[in-house]
Design a protein around this motif. Structure first.
Motif, PDB file in Angstrom:
ATOM      1  N   MET A   1     -49.187 -69.563  68.987  1.00 56.51           N
ATOM      2  CA  MET A   1     -47.762 -69.592  68.704  1.00 56.51           C
ATOM      3  C   MET A   1     -47.201 -70.955  69.101  1.00 56.51           C
ATOM      4  SD  MET A   1     -44.969 -66.738  69.510  1.00 56.51           S
ATOM      5  CE  MET A   1     -43.893 -67.170  70.827  1.00 56.51           C
ATOM      6  N   ILE A   2     -46.365 -71.489  68.257  1.00 56.42           N
ATOM      7  CA  ILE A   2     -45.768 -72.798  68.507  1.00 56.42           C
ATOM      8  C   ILE A   2     -44.493 -72.605  69.323  1.00 56.42           C
ATOM      9  CG2 ILE A   2     -44.807 -74.855  67.433  1.00 56.42           C
ATOM     10  CD1 ILE A   2     -46.484 -74.144  64.959  1.00 56.42           C
ATOM     11  N   GLU A   3     -44.343 -73.408  70.344  1.00 56.25           N
ATOM     12  CA  GLU A   3     -43.153 -73.337  71.208  1.00 56.25           C
ATOM     13  C   GLU A   3     -41.894 -73.750  70.436  1.00 56.25           C
ATOM     14  OE1 GLU A   3     -42.993 -72.337  74.421  1.00 56.25           O
ATOM     15  OE2 GLU A   3     -45.137 -71.858  74.362  1.00 56.25           O
ATOM     16  N   ARG A   4     -40.812 -73.087  70.720  1.00 55.41           N
ATOM     17  CA  ARG A   4     -39.527 -73.380  70.078  1.00 55.41           C
ATOM     18  C   ARG A   4     -39.138 -74.846  70.238  1.00 55.41           C
ATOM     19  NH1 ARG A   4     -34.936 -69.520  72.043  1.00 55.41           N
ATOM     20  NH2 ARG A   4     -36.600 -68.164  71.374  1.00 55.41           N
ATOM     21  N   GLU A   5     -39.351 -75.383  71.427  1.00 51.53           N
ATOM     22  CA  GLU A   5     -38.989 -76.778  71.698  1.00 51.53           C
ATOM     23  C   GLU A   5     -39.790 -77.742  70.823  1.00 51.53           C
ATOM     24  OE1 GLU A   5     -39.913 -74.582  74.104  1.00 51.53           O
ATOM     25  OE2 GLU A   5     -37.928 -74.152  74.931  1.00 51.53           O
TER      26      GLU A   5
ATOM     27  N   ILE B   1     -40.907 -77.108  67.775  1.00 51.44           N
ATOM     28  CA  ILE B   1     -40.343 -77.017  66.429  1.00 51.44           C
ATOM     29  C   ILE B   1     -39.055 -77.821  66.333  1.00 51.44           C
ATOM     30  CG2 ILE B   1     -39.375 -75.461  64.689  1.00 51.44           C
ATOM     31  CD1 ILE B   1     -41.272 -73.289  65.890  1.00 51.44           C
ATOM     32  N   VAL B   2     -38.186 -77.671  67.328  1.00 46.32           N
ATOM     33  CA  VAL B   2     -36.907 -78.388  67.322  1.00 46.32           C
ATOM     34  C   VAL B   2     -37.140 -79.890  67.394  1.00 46.32           C
ATOM     35  CG1 VAL B   2     -34.774 -78.778  68.611  1.00 46.32           C
ATOM     36  CG2 VAL B   2     -35.592 -76.451  68.244  1.00 46.32           C
ATOM     37  N   ALA B   3     -38.060 -80.325  68.233  1.00 47.36           N
ATOM     38  CA  ALA B   3     -38.352 -81.755  68.357  1.00 47.36           C
ATOM     39  C   ALA B   3     -38.892 -82.305  67.038  1.00 47.36           C
ATOM     40  CB  ALA B   3     -39.344 -81.994  69.481  1.00 47.36           C
ATOM     41  N   ALA B   4     -39.765 -81.553  66.388  1.00 44.59           N
ATOM     42  CA  ALA B   4     -40.304 -81.994  65.097  1.00 44.59           C
ATOM     43  C   ALA B   4     -39.196 -82.078  64.051  1.00 44.59           C
ATOM     44  CB  ALA B   4     -41.402 -81.047  64.635  1.00 44.59           C
ATOM     45  N   ALA B   5     -38.315 -81.088  64.016  1.00 41.91           N
ATOM     46  CA  ALA B   5     -37.210 -81.084  63.053  1.00 41.91           C
ATOM     47  C   ALA B   5     -36.261 -82.257  63.308  1.00 41.91           C
ATOM     48  CB  ALA B   5     -36.453 -79.771  63.118  1.00 41.91           C
ATOM     49  N   ARG B   6     -36.009 -82.564  64.544  1.00 35.20           N
ATOM     50  CA  ARG B   6     -35.128 -83.702  64.867  1.00 35.20           C
ATOM     51  C   ARG B   6     -35.729 -85.016  64.399  1.00 35.20           C
ATOM     52  NH1 ARG B   6     -32.941 -81.702  70.746  1.00 35.20           N
ATOM     53  NH2 ARG B   6     -31.279 -80.411  69.875  1.00 35.20           N
ATOM     54  N   GLY B   7     -37.044 -85.067  64.323  1.00 37.09           N
ATOM     55  CA  GLY B   7     -37.700 -86.265  63.809  1.00 37.09           C
ATOM     56  C   GLY B   7     -37.376 -86.537  62.345  1.00 37.09           C
TER      57      GLY B   7
ATOM     58  N   GLU C   1     -46.606 -80.628  59.307  1.00 33.23           N
ATOM     59  CA  GLU C   1     -46.654 -81.342  60.582  1.00 33.23           C
ATOM     60  C   GLU C   1     -47.140 -80.446  61.720  1.00 33.23           C
ATOM     61  OE1 GLU C   1     -43.456 -83.749  63.394  1.00 33.23           O
ATOM     62  OE2 GLU C   1     -43.054 -83.560  61.247  1.00 33.23           O
ATOM     63  N   LEU C   2     -46.695 -79.199  61.722  1.00 31.65           N
ATOM     64  CA  LEU C   2     -46.988 -78.305  62.843  1.00 31.65           C
ATOM     65  C   LEU C   2     -48.179 -77.379  62.612  1.00 31.65           C
ATOM     66  CD1 LEU C   2     -43.300 -77.336  63.647  1.00 31.65           C
ATOM     67  CD2 LEU C   2     -44.740 -78.909  64.936  1.00 31.65           C
ATOM     68  N   CYS C   3     -48.448 -77.022  61.365  1.00 29.46           N
ATOM     69  CA  CYS C   3     -49.479 -76.015  61.077  1.00 29.46           C
ATOM     70  C   CYS C   3     -50.641 -76.532  60.248  1.00 29.46           C
ATOM     71  CB  CYS C   3     -48.854 -74.822  60.349  1.00 29.46           C
ATOM     72  SG  CYS C   3     -47.530 -74.036  61.248  1.00 29.46           S
ATOM     73  N   GLY C   4     -50.469 -77.661  59.593  1.00 29.76           N
ATOM     74  CA  GLY C   4     -51.520 -78.171  58.726  1.00 29.76           C
ATOM     75  C   GLY C   4     -51.159 -77.984  57.269  1.00 29.76           C
ATOM     76  N   PRO C   5     -52.167 -78.012  56.401  1.00 28.01           N
ATOM     77  CA  PRO C   5     -51.896 -77.908  54.960  1.00 28.01           C
ATOM     78  C   PRO C   5     -51.163 -76.618  54.596  1.00 28.01           C
ATOM     79  CG  PRO C   5     -54.199 -78.447  55.377  1.00 28.01           C
ATOM     80  CD  PRO C   5     -53.581 -78.137  56.700  1.00 28.01           C
ATOM     81  N   GLU C   6     -50.385 -76.712  53.542  1.00 30.22           N
ATOM     82  CA  GLU C   6     -49.668 -75.536  53.055  1.00 30.22           C
ATOM     83  C   GLU C   6     -50.669 -74.522  52.518  1.00 30.22           C
ATOM     84  OE1 GLU C   6     -46.061 -76.590  50.735  1.00 30.22           O
ATOM     85  OE2 GLU C   6     -46.668 -78.631  51.232  1.00 30.22           O
ATOM     86  N   PRO C   7     -50.405 -73.227  52.699  1.00 28.20           N
ATOM     87  CA  PRO C   7     -51.347 -72.200  52.289  1.00 28.20           C
ATOM     88  C   PRO C   7     -51.523 -72.098  50.766  1.00 28.20           C
ATOM     89  CG  PRO C   7     -49.375 -71.191  53.194  1.00 28.20           C
ATOM     90  CD  PRO C   7     -49.258 -72.671  53.390  1.00 28.20           C
ATOM     91  N   GLU C   8     -50.516 -72.489  50.000  1.00 26.20           N
ATOM     92  CA  GLU C   8     -50.594 -72.442  48.546  1.00 26.20           C
ATOM     93  C   GLU C   8     -49.992 -73.711  47.985  1.00 26.20           C
ATOM     94  OE1 GLU C   8     -48.989 -68.997  46.625  1.00 26.20           O
ATOM     95  OE2 GLU C   8     -49.697 -67.660  48.201  1.00 26.20           O
ATOM     96  N   LYS C   9     -50.528 -74.144  46.854  1.00 28.38           N
ATOM     97  CA  LYS C   9     -49.970 -75.299  46.161  1.00 28.38           C
ATOM     98  C   LYS C   9     -48.649 -74.889  45.521  1.00 28.38           C
ATOM     99  CE  LYS C   9     -50.992 -78.678  42.677  1.00 28.38           C
ATOM    100  NZ  LYS C   9     -51.687 -79.904  42.771  1.00 28.38           N
TER     101      LYS C   9
END
Length: 53
Positions: free
Chosen positions: A1-5, A7-13, A42-50
């Motif tokens: 599980m990805i920490e909320r902080e 996700i927020v830090a990545a989004a602020r980027g 950025e957080l999970c890797g490649p998208e599951p579907e094109k």
């Protein structure tokens, strides 16, 4: 599980990324779905579907 902080830090980027219809590249351009797609890659890797054209 990805920490909320993490996700927020990545989004602020993404602040300052200009709007560009159907784009999802940080610093280059994105739309609302593109932001989510870019964060996913950025957080999970490649998208599951094109994405369809």
């Amino acid at each position: 599980m990805i920490e909320r902080e993490t996700i927020v830090a990545a989004a602020r980027g993404w602040l300052g990324t200009p709007y560009h219809h159907q784009a999802s590249v940080k610093g280059v351009g994105c739309d609302c779905l593109g932001l989510i797609r870019g964060l996913w890659r950025e957080l999970c890797g490649p998208e599951p579907e094109k994405m369809p054209p």
